[in-house]
Scaffold this active site. Structure first.
Site, PDB file in Angstrom:
ATOM      1  N   ARG A 173       0.829  -1.206   0.000  1.00 33.80           N
ATOM      2  CA  ARG A 173       0.000   0.000   0.000  1.00 33.80           C
ATOM      3  C   ARG A 173       0.865   1.258   0.000  1.00 33.80           C
ATOM      4  NH1 ARG A 173      -5.189   0.049   2.299  1.00 33.80           N
ATOM      5  NH2 ARG A 173      -4.748   1.868   3.569  1.00 33.80           N
ATOM      6  N   ARG A 177       9.266   6.275  -3.710  1.00 30.69           N
ATOM      7  CA  ARG A 177       9.505   7.125  -4.877  1.00 30.69           C
ATOM      8  C   ARG A 177      10.814   7.906  -4.772  1.00 30.69           C
ATOM      9  NH1 ARG A 177       5.067  10.525  -2.448  1.00 30.69           N
ATOM     10  NH2 ARG A 177       3.426   9.334  -3.434  1.00 30.69           N
ATOM     11  N   ARG A 250      -8.111  -6.861  13.865  1.00 31.95           N
ATOM     12  CA  ARG A 250      -7.229  -6.099  14.727  1.00 31.95           C
ATOM     13  C   ARG A 250      -8.052  -4.935  15.248  1.00 31.95           C
ATOM     14  NH1 ARG A 250      -3.506  -7.069  18.130  1.00 31.95           N
ATOM     15  NH2 ARG A 250      -1.929  -5.445  18.302  1.00 31.95           N
ATOM     16  N   ARG A 281       0.547   5.796  16.517  1.00 33.11           N
ATOM     17  CA  ARG A 281       0.606   7.164  15.983  1.00 33.11           C
ATOM     18  C   ARG A 281      -0.107   8.151  16.902  1.00 33.11           C
ATOM     19  NH1 ARG A 281      -2.507   5.545  10.275  1.00 33.11           N
ATOM     20  NH2 ARG A 281      -4.218   4.419  11.229  1.00 33.11           N
ATOM     21  N   GLU A 301      -3.050   6.452  19.245  1.00 37.06           N
ATOM     22  CA  GLU A 301      -3.713   5.255  18.723  1.00 37.06           C
ATOM     23  C   GLU A 301      -2.928   4.017  19.158  1.00 37.06           C
ATOM     24  OE1 GLU A 301      -5.177   6.010  14.692  1.00 37.06           O
ATOM     25  OE2 GLU A 301      -4.638   3.946  14.214  1.00 37.06           O
ATOM     26  N   TYR A 349      -9.920  -5.059   3.412  1.00 42.64           N
ATOM     27  CA  TYR A 349      -9.235  -3.854   3.866  1.00 42.64           C
ATOM     28  C   TYR A 349      -9.569  -2.725   2.875  1.00 42.64           C
ATOM     29  CZ  TYR A 349      -5.062  -1.551   5.966  1.00 42.64           C
ATOM     30  OH  TYR A 349      -4.192  -0.722   6.616  1.00 42.64           O
ATOM     31  N   ASP A 351     -10.576   0.984   1.523  1.00 44.86           N
ATOM     32  CA  ASP A 351     -10.560   2.405   1.855  1.00 44.86           C
ATOM     33  C   ASP A 351     -11.935   2.993   1.532  1.00 44.86           C
ATOM     34  OD1 ASP A 351      -8.039   2.893   2.905  1.00 44.86           O
ATOM     35  OD2 ASP A 351      -7.117   2.910   0.920  1.00 44.86           O
TER      36      ASP A 351
HETATM   37  P1  FAD Z   1     -18.386   0.898   8.860  1.00 44.40           P
HETATM   38  O1  FAD Z   1     -18.019   2.323   8.817  1.00 44.40           O
HETATM   39  O2  FAD Z   1     -17.706   0.015   9.855  1.00 44.40           O
HETATM   40  O3  FAD Z   1     -19.974   0.807   9.094  1.00 44.40           O
HETATM   41  C1  FAD Z   1     -20.642  -0.338   9.511  1.00 44.40           C
HETATM   42  C2  FAD Z   1     -21.725   0.079  10.489  1.00 44.40           C
HETATM   43  O4  FAD Z   1     -22.538  -1.061  10.785  1.00 44.40           O
HETATM   44  C3  FAD Z   1     -21.176   0.592  11.809  1.00 44.40           C
HETATM   45  O5  FAD Z   1     -21.670   1.884  12.084  1.00 44.40           O
HETATM   46  C4  FAD Z   1     -21.687  -0.426  12.826  1.00 44.40           C
HETATM   47  O6  FAD Z   1     -22.010   0.138  14.068  1.00 44.40           O
HETATM   48  C5  FAD Z   1     -22.919  -0.982  12.129  1.00 44.40           C
HETATM   49  N1  FAD Z   1     -23.266  -2.321  12.568  1.00 44.40           N
HETATM   50  C6  FAD Z   1     -22.489  -3.423  12.587  1.00 44.40           C
HETATM   51  N2  FAD Z   1     -23.153  -4.465  13.086  1.00 44.40           N
HETATM   52  C7  FAD Z   1     -24.381  -4.031  13.397  1.00 44.40           C
HETATM   53  C8  FAD Z   1     -25.513  -4.639  13.990  1.00 44.40           C
HETATM   54  N3  FAD Z   1     -25.511  -5.919  14.354  1.00 44.40           N
HETATM   55  N4  FAD Z   1     -26.620  -3.897  14.185  1.00 44.40           N
HETATM   56  C9  FAD Z   1     -26.660  -2.584  13.856  1.00 44.40           C
HETATM   57  N5  FAD Z   1     -25.605  -1.947  13.295  1.00 44.40           N
HETATM   58  C10 FAD Z   1     -24.480  -2.667  13.072  1.00 44.40           C
HETATM   59  N6  FAD Z   1     -10.088   4.792   4.531  1.00 44.40           N
HETATM   60  C11 FAD Z   1      -9.601   5.764   3.745  1.00 44.40           C
HETATM   61  O7  FAD Z   1     -10.016   5.881   2.580  1.00 44.40           O
HETATM   62  N7  FAD Z   1      -8.653   6.650   4.203  1.00 44.40           N
HETATM   63  C12 FAD Z   1      -8.168   6.586   5.478  1.00 44.40           C
HETATM   64  O8  FAD Z   1      -7.311   7.400   5.861  1.00 44.40           O
HETATM   65  C13 FAD Z   1      -8.664   5.562   6.340  1.00 44.40           C
HETATM   66  N8  FAD Z   1      -8.206   5.464   7.595  1.00 44.40           N
HETATM   67  C14 FAD Z   1      -8.706   4.492   8.408  1.00 44.40           C
HETATM   68  C15 FAD Z   1      -8.241   4.432   9.701  1.00 44.40           C
HETATM   69  C16 FAD Z   1      -8.721   3.476  10.578  1.00 44.40           C
HETATM   70  C17 FAD Z   1      -8.226   3.431  11.985  1.00 44.40           C
HETATM   71  C18 FAD Z   1      -9.693   2.531  10.113  1.00 44.40           C
HETATM   72  C19 FAD Z   1     -10.205   1.462  11.028  1.00 44.40           C
HETATM   73  C20 FAD Z   1     -10.157   2.588   8.813  1.00 44.40           C
HETATM   74  C21 FAD Z   1      -9.670   3.564   7.939  1.00 44.40           C
HETATM   75  N9  FAD Z   1     -10.163   3.687   6.646  1.00 44.40           N
HETATM   76  C22 FAD Z   1      -9.654   4.659   5.821  1.00 44.40           C
HETATM   77  C23 FAD Z   1     -11.218   2.791   6.110  1.00 44.40           C
HETATM   78  C24 FAD Z   1     -12.648   3.323   6.276  1.00 44.40           C
HETATM   79  O9  FAD Z   1     -12.918   3.552   7.642  1.00 44.40           O
HETATM   80  C25 FAD Z   1     -13.627   2.291   5.714  1.00 44.40           C
HETATM   81  O10 FAD Z   1     -13.334   1.980   4.384  1.00 44.40           O
HETATM   82  C26 FAD Z   1     -15.103   2.705   5.777  1.00 44.40           C
HETATM   83  O11 FAD Z   1     -15.420   3.434   6.926  1.00 44.40           O
HETATM   84  C27 FAD Z   1     -15.959   1.459   5.717  1.00 44.40           C
HETATM   85  O12 FAD Z   1     -17.330   1.774   5.674  1.00 44.40           O
HETATM   86  P2  FAD Z   1     -18.382   0.626   5.931  1.00 44.40           P
HETATM   87  O13 FAD Z   1     -19.727   1.229   5.714  1.00 44.40           O
HETATM   88  O14 FAD Z   1     -18.031  -0.593   5.174  1.00 44.40           O
HETATM   89  O15 FAD Z   1     -18.183   0.181   7.461  1.00 44.40           O
HETATM   90  N1  UDP Z   2       3.556   0.912   7.898  1.00 45.81           N
HETATM   91  C1  UDP Z   2       4.818   0.900   8.449  1.00 45.81           C
HETATM   92  N2  UDP Z   2       5.335   2.054   8.948  1.00 45.81           N
HETATM   93  C2  UDP Z   2       4.662   3.210   8.936  1.00 45.81           C
HETATM   94  C3  UDP Z   2       3.359   3.229   8.369  1.00 45.81           C
HETATM   95  C4  UDP Z   2       2.841   2.067   7.869  1.00 45.81           C
HETATM   96  O1  UDP Z   2       5.450  -0.136   8.493  1.00 45.81           O
HETATM   97  O2  UDP Z   2       5.186   4.232   9.432  1.00 45.81           O
HETATM   98  C5  UDP Z   2       3.003  -0.361   7.385  1.00 45.81           C
HETATM   99  C6  UDP Z   2       2.163  -1.096   8.444  1.00 45.81           C
HETATM  100  O3  UDP Z   2       2.347  -2.483   8.275  1.00 45.81           O
HETATM  101  C7  UDP Z   2       0.754  -0.696   8.073  1.00 45.81           C
HETATM  102  C8  UDP Z   2       0.855  -0.670   6.539  1.00 45.81           C
HETATM  103  O4  UDP Z   2       2.154  -0.146   6.284  1.00 45.81           O
HETATM  104  O5  UDP Z   2      -0.199  -1.620   8.542  1.00 45.81           O
HETATM  105  C9  UDP Z   2      -0.206   0.178   5.857  1.00 45.81           C
HETATM  106  O6  UDP Z   2      -0.129   1.483   6.350  1.00 45.81           O
HETATM  107  P1  UDP Z   2      -1.304   2.515   6.230  1.00 45.81           P
HETATM  108  O7  UDP Z   2      -0.829   3.818   6.716  1.00 45.81           O
HETATM  109  O8  UDP Z   2      -1.859   2.420   4.859  1.00 45.81           O
HETATM  110  O9  UDP Z   2      -2.349   1.898   7.274  1.00 45.81           O
HETATM  111  P2  UDP Z   2      -3.792   2.368   7.768  1.00 45.81           P
HETATM  112  O10 UDP Z   2      -3.883   3.849   7.623  1.00 45.81           O
HETATM  113  O11 UDP Z   2      -4.769   1.611   6.942  1.00 45.81           O
HETATM  114  O12 UDP Z   2      -3.803   1.942   9.195  1.00 45.81           O
END
Ligand code: FAD
Ligand code: UDP
Length: 367
Positions: A173, A177, A250, A281, A301, A349, A351
């Site tokens: 991911r 560069r 996780r 972070r 986090e 996984y 986005d």
């Molecule tokens: P969710 O947002 O998880 O929605 C599912 C919903 O279903 C939740 O609100 C939950 O409460 C509900 N639900 C589940 N089970 C039930 C139940 N039994 N009854 C009622 N409700 C229920 N993507 C990016 O593009 N850029 C980023 O920088 C980025 N950073 C991230 C950082 C973190 C820490 C995480 C965890 C994810 C990140 N993502 C990022 C990914 C992004 O969060 C997801 O792609 C997106 O939010 C997924 O949307 P979703 O609707 O599939 O799931």
């Molecule tokens: N990663 C790393 N060092 C960093 C940032 C990311 O080794 O400083 C690795 C780590 O394994 C992580 C993966 O790259 O799970 C993807 O990183 P990203 O920032 O895309 O993760 P997310 O925002 O989805 O948590």
């Protein structure tokens, strides 16, 4: 005739986009969520005038113009560019791996010098022709210095297991560069919705009935009876009562603090890549929207073991879990009245842009 065409379980991006599009086609939807708010994991809450990303830093990025135009039709996005910094034992490095990082690591100045240095570092691992895990993949890509200072500690904390047991795609991911460019993403479009992601989701679900604090499984029969079809965006293993076993995830734990200073760390995201620092972070939320508030809101986090009491944030797509998932997936294909979508139901996984793309594709097929 039932009261609703669709019961949508989950008010995250998948559920909200589906609801918006279905409504446009004249369908009646009911969204439920077990949380007390909409927007799922992209939920933002305004605290001290700062839009706080309550479930971790979210930066929107995509190369798909249609998706970019789609989200911008609901809310204006700013021009935030994610340029995280890594702190390894008190020394700072730019991310992703680029000329700035190579200069900080080895003092090299030209791309030619950097390439030569990386070639020298990688040559030790030339015998690995097909990297089997994240450690091998990282060593083949960038060699030992980058792996040990910037990848190993962070990755093993994040995933709670040795890098030799983590699938290699996760590290692919990250860009590599040979320009002085600290933009973390390769995509053409990037930004943060001005006013936060909740505003985007509010716009998506405008006019759709929503009931919060409702767990689908606590009222399943009653809820199913309300709609012709269900759109399920929760965990797929839970839907099938874990009959093929539990999928691993996780989890994360967030430690939040309001600090009485206008600028705590000078950047939205600083990664701590040393394994001895317990968090991965620190996020300073105001910088996502170039905030000038008097105070600041920061979040540490901490990666966390997953259990039934924790949120399932990241699917763990190793062979063992993939095998279990495929059994659920095969079974779900037999359910004509249920659409499974999103990060949890598809155990991917994804986005944000990918989830939106997937939801739009799903509606297009359905209606
Ligand atoms: P969710 O947002 O998880 O929605 C599912 C919903 O279903 C939740 O609100 C939950 O409460 C509900 N639900 C589940 N089970 C039930 C139940 N039994 N009854 C009622 N409700 C229920 N993507 C990016 O593009 N850029 C980023 O920088 C980025 N950073 C991230 C950082 C973190 C820490 C995480 C965890 C994810 C990140 N993502 C990022 C990914 C992004 O969060 C997801 O792609 C997106 O939010 C997924 O949307 P979703 O609707 O599939 O799931
Ligand atoms: N990663 C790393 N060092 C960093 C940032 C990311 O080794 O400083 C690795 C780590 O394994 C992580 C993966 O790259 O799970 C993807 O990183 P990203 O920032 O895309 O993760 P997310 O925002 O989805 O948590």
């Amino acid at each position: 005739m039932k009261e609703y065409d669709y019961l949508i379980v989950g008010a995250g991006l998948f559920g909200s986009v589906f609801a918006h599009e279905a409504k446009k086609k004249g369908k009646k939807c009911l969204i439920i969520d077990k949380r007390n708010h909409i927007a799922g994991n992209v939920y933002t809450e305004t605290i001290e005038g700062i839009n706080v990303h309550k479930y971790g830093a979210h930066i929107f990025h995509t190369s798909n113009k249609e998706i970019w135009d789609y989200v911008n039709s609901f809310v204006e996005f700013n021009r935030f560019t994610n340029s995280p910094i890594a702190n390894y034992k008190g020394k700072l490095y730019n991310l992703p791996f680029n000329m700035n990082t190579f200069h900080q690591l080895w003092g090299v100045i030209t791309p030619e010098e950097a390439m030569a240095k990386i070639e020298e570092q990688r040559s030790e691992y030339a015998h690995i022709t097909e990297p089997k895990n994240l450690e091998e993949q990282a060593l083949v890509l960038g060699g030992k210095d980058i792996y040990e200072k910037l990848i190993k500690g962070y990755t093993e904390k994040q995933w709670g297991r040795p890098a030799t047991e983590i699938p290699s795609f996760i590290i692919r991911r990250l860009p590599f560069r040979f320009t002085y460019d600290n933009n973390y993403f390769k995509d053409i479009y990037q930004g943060i919705p001005i006013g936060g992601y909740t505003k985007l989701v509010e716009k998506l679900v405008e006019g759709v009935e929503i009931r919060l604090n409702i767990n689908y499984f606590e009222n399943k029969e009653e809820l199913d009876a309300l709609a012709e079809k269900v759109v399920y965006t929760g965990k797929i293993d839970e839907f099938f009562n874990f009959e093929f076993g539990e999928l691993d995830y996780r989890s994360l734990h967030f430690e939040n603090e309001i600090i009485d200073t206008p600028n705590y760390q000078g950047n939205a995201v600083i990664n701590y890549t040393d394994k001895d620092v317990p968090y991965t972070r620190i996020i300073e939320h105001k910088h996502f929207e170039f905030g000038t508030q008097e105070k600041t809101y920061v979040t540490k986090e901490y990666p966390h073991e997953f259990s039934k009491d924790n949120e399932s944030y990241y699917p763990i797509n190793d062979d063992k879990n993939q095998e279990i998932f495929e059994k659920y997936q095969a079974k779900s294909a037999q359910y004509n009245n249920v659409i499974f979508g999103g990060r949890l139901a598809e155990y991917k996984y994804y986005d944000m842009h990918q989830v939106i793309e997937k939801a739009l594709e799903t509606v297009a097929k359905e209606l």
